[in-house]
Design an enzyme around this catalytic site. Structure first.
Site, short mmCIF file in Angstrom:
data_model
loop_
_atom_site.label_atom_id
_atom_site.label_comp_id
_atom_site.label_asym_id
_atom_site.label_seq_id
_atom_site.Cartn_x
_atom_site.Cartn_y
_atom_site.Cartn_z
N LYS A 83 -19.84 -13.84 -46.72
CA LYS A 83 -19.58 -14.43 -48.03
C LYS A 83 -20.86 -14.69 -48.83
O LYS A 83 -20.87 -14.64 -50.04
CB LYS A 83 -18.78 -15.72 -47.89
CG LYS A 83 -17.34 -15.45 -47.49
CD LYS A 83 -16.47 -16.68 -47.69
CE LYS A 83 -14.99 -16.34 -47.55
NZ LYS A 83 -14.61 -16.03 -46.15
N GLU A 105 -13.15 -21.88 -56.06
CA GLU A 105 -12.05 -22.45 -55.31
C GLU A 105 -12.31 -22.15 -53.84
O GLU A 105 -13.02 -21.20 -53.51
CB GLU A 105 -10.72 -21.84 -55.72
CG GLU A 105 -10.63 -20.34 -55.49
CD GLU A 105 -11.43 -19.55 -56.52
OE1 GLU A 105 -11.38 -19.92 -57.70
OE2 GLU A 105 -12.11 -18.58 -56.13
N SER A 371 -17.29 -9.75 -39.50
CA SER A 371 -17.55 -10.43 -40.77
C SER A 371 -18.11 -11.84 -40.63
O SER A 371 -18.74 -12.34 -41.56
CB SER A 371 -16.28 -10.44 -41.61
OG SER A 371 -15.21 -11.02 -40.88
C1 LIG Z 1 -13.38 -15.38 -45.83
C2 LIG Z 1 -13.53 -14.52 -44.63
C3 LIG Z 1 -12.81 -13.31 -44.49
C4 LIG Z 1 -11.77 -12.85 -45.46
O1 LIG Z 1 -12.24 -12.54 -46.73
P1 LIG Z 1 -12.37 -11.04 -47.25
O2 LIG Z 1 -12.62 -11.22 -48.71
O3 LIG Z 1 -11.11 -10.31 -46.95
O4 LIG Z 1 -13.53 -10.44 -46.55
C5 LIG Z 1 -13.06 -12.54 -43.36
N1 LIG Z 1 -13.94 -12.92 -42.42
C6 LIG Z 1 -14.64 -14.07 -42.53
C7 LIG Z 1 -15.59 -14.44 -41.44
C8 LIG Z 1 -14.46 -14.91 -43.63
O5 LIG Z 1 -15.16 -16.05 -43.72
#
Ligand SMILES: *Cc1c(COP(=O)(O)O)cnc(C)c1O
Length: 388
Positions: A83, A105, A371
């Site tokens: 993020k 948000e 992610s």
């Molecule tokens: C917020 C988040 C997501 C989901 O958001 P996307 O916009 O679909 O990437 C996925 N993995 C993590 C670790 C997150 O914090």
């Protein structure tokens, strides 16, 4: 057509916001071509956030499943997830436009914390909208945002969760756009937000492409990423869209597609509709009311999906699959034990899909977008498993 992804996307917002979005689009087009803007962003990505992130060959995991698996280690970034790529980019864009305040948000608080982080770093005022119910459930993230100097505005409208917080943020943006930028957290919302967020997250795919060619001398067979709004997935997919690489987005099947307690918009029973300014697949009842969604992971628990994903699906450029809470938990434990990496519950869904992928495509070369890291989820998991 500009602002569209096939039949999806667009900007379904109040007339007050249309000129604001046009101004944003123009400023973004200038910024992305501005070498000073880009070198400043690259400096922060490198020295502050920790880019480039490694592309790591997960040998024990791969052996166990019969695949050759590389993990794109977004979990190693400052604040623990991808993020920050977007909040640094849009934070700098806000300053480029001469704005001194950002608003955002947040559901579970991850995007709120990443926004508050970038705002503190860049000297921007920061207000975060959060549903009252979410704020209650995520007290520590509320505290983190306050530590970082943000104001947290609890929203008591509607279901007191993320979608109500988004409505409040859009309202604030329409009123205060002269000095305020709305820092949207995923590849969602009215155009040009899906384009802007994709741009700032594409750094993931650009690095991964360079890295896999260096390691393997070829492109991968598959890319696998979890899809909430869709920003980490589109960021990884972006430089591979014109290539012969199979793209797989993993949605949350929650307690199972038949139970209706899920967040599988494309792979489940979503229908095309409009939510938060964009036309896309949306989980709705037969009267068009937005449905309650469920996932063990807060980041995947959202009733709409980014419009470009809907278009990739319709054009058969990417496939979307659903992984249950239970299979994600298996993926979570598997990665912990085989690699010594505790993943966030969101990418645990991507790991949870790998056994199925291996069954149909043994020996494939796969990049999985890791992610985020799991520190934020460990307490919830311990409770779910009766340890706490
Ligand atoms: C917020 C988040 C997501 C989901 O958001 P996307 O916009 O679909 O990437 C996925 N993995 C993590 C670790 C997150 O914090």
């Amino acid at each position: 057509m500009k602002g569209r992804y096939g039949e999806f996307g667009g900007k379904y917002v109040s007339e007050l916001l249309l000129p604001v979005l046009d101004q944003l689009d123009r400023a973004f087009s200038m910024a992305r071509r501005d070498s000073q803007f880009n070198s400043l962003l690259n400096m922060y990505l490198k020295k502050y956030a920790g880019r480039p992130t490694p592309l790591y060959l997960a040998e024990r995991l791969g052996k166990k499943l019969g695949l050759r698996i590389y993990l794109k280690r977004e979990d190693l970034l400052h604040t623990g997830a991808h993020k920050i790529n977007n909040t640094l980019g849009q934070g700098l864009l806000a300053k480029y436009m001469g704005k001194k305040r950002v608003i955002a948000e947040t559901g579970a608080g991850q995007h709120g914390v990443a926004t508050a982080t970038a705002a503190a770093l860049l000297g921007l005022e920061c207000d975060i909208f959060m549903g009252e119910k979410d704020g209650e459930r995520q007290k520590l993230n509320v505290y983190r945002m306050k530590l970082l100097g943000a104001k947290v505005k609890l929203v008591s409208a509607g279901s007191k969760t993320l979608k109500d917080a988004i409505n409040e943020a859009l309202r604030d943006y329409a009123t205060n756009h002269r000095d305020t930028h709305h820092l949207l957290g995923s590849a969602l919302g009215p155009y040009p937000f899906p384009k802007i967020v994709k741009h700032f997250q594409s750094v993931i795919g650009k690095e991964a492409k360079r890295q896999i060619i260096k390691e393997e001398g070829r492109l991968p067979d598959f890319l696998v990423a979890c899809v909430g709004g869709g920003s980490n997935a589109i960021g990884l997919f972006a430089p591979f869209l014109s290539k012969k690489v199979k793209l797989i987005g993993v949605e949350a099947a929650g307690r199972g597609l038949k139970t209706k307690k899920h967040a599988a918009r494309i792979s489940g029973d979503g229908k095309v509709g409009i939510l938060h300014g964009t036309r896309t697949y949306v989980l709705q009842d037969r009267y068009g009311q937005i449905r309650e969604t469920h996932s063990i992971s807060a980041g995947l628990d959202y009733p709409a999906i980014g419009p470009e994903h809907s278009n990739l699906y319709t054009r058969q450029k990417a496939a979307y699959v659903a992984v249950t809470d239970k299979a994600a938990m298996k993926g979570f434990h598997l990665l912990c034990r085989t690699e010594g990496i505790i993943p966030a519950l969101e990418p645990a869904h991507a790991i949870g899909y790998l056994p199925k992928l291996a069954r149909h495509n043994p020996g494939s070369l796969v990049i999985v977008n890791l992610s985020g890291r799991g520190d934020k989820d460990v307490e919830q998991i311990a409770r779910a498993e009766g340890v706490l």
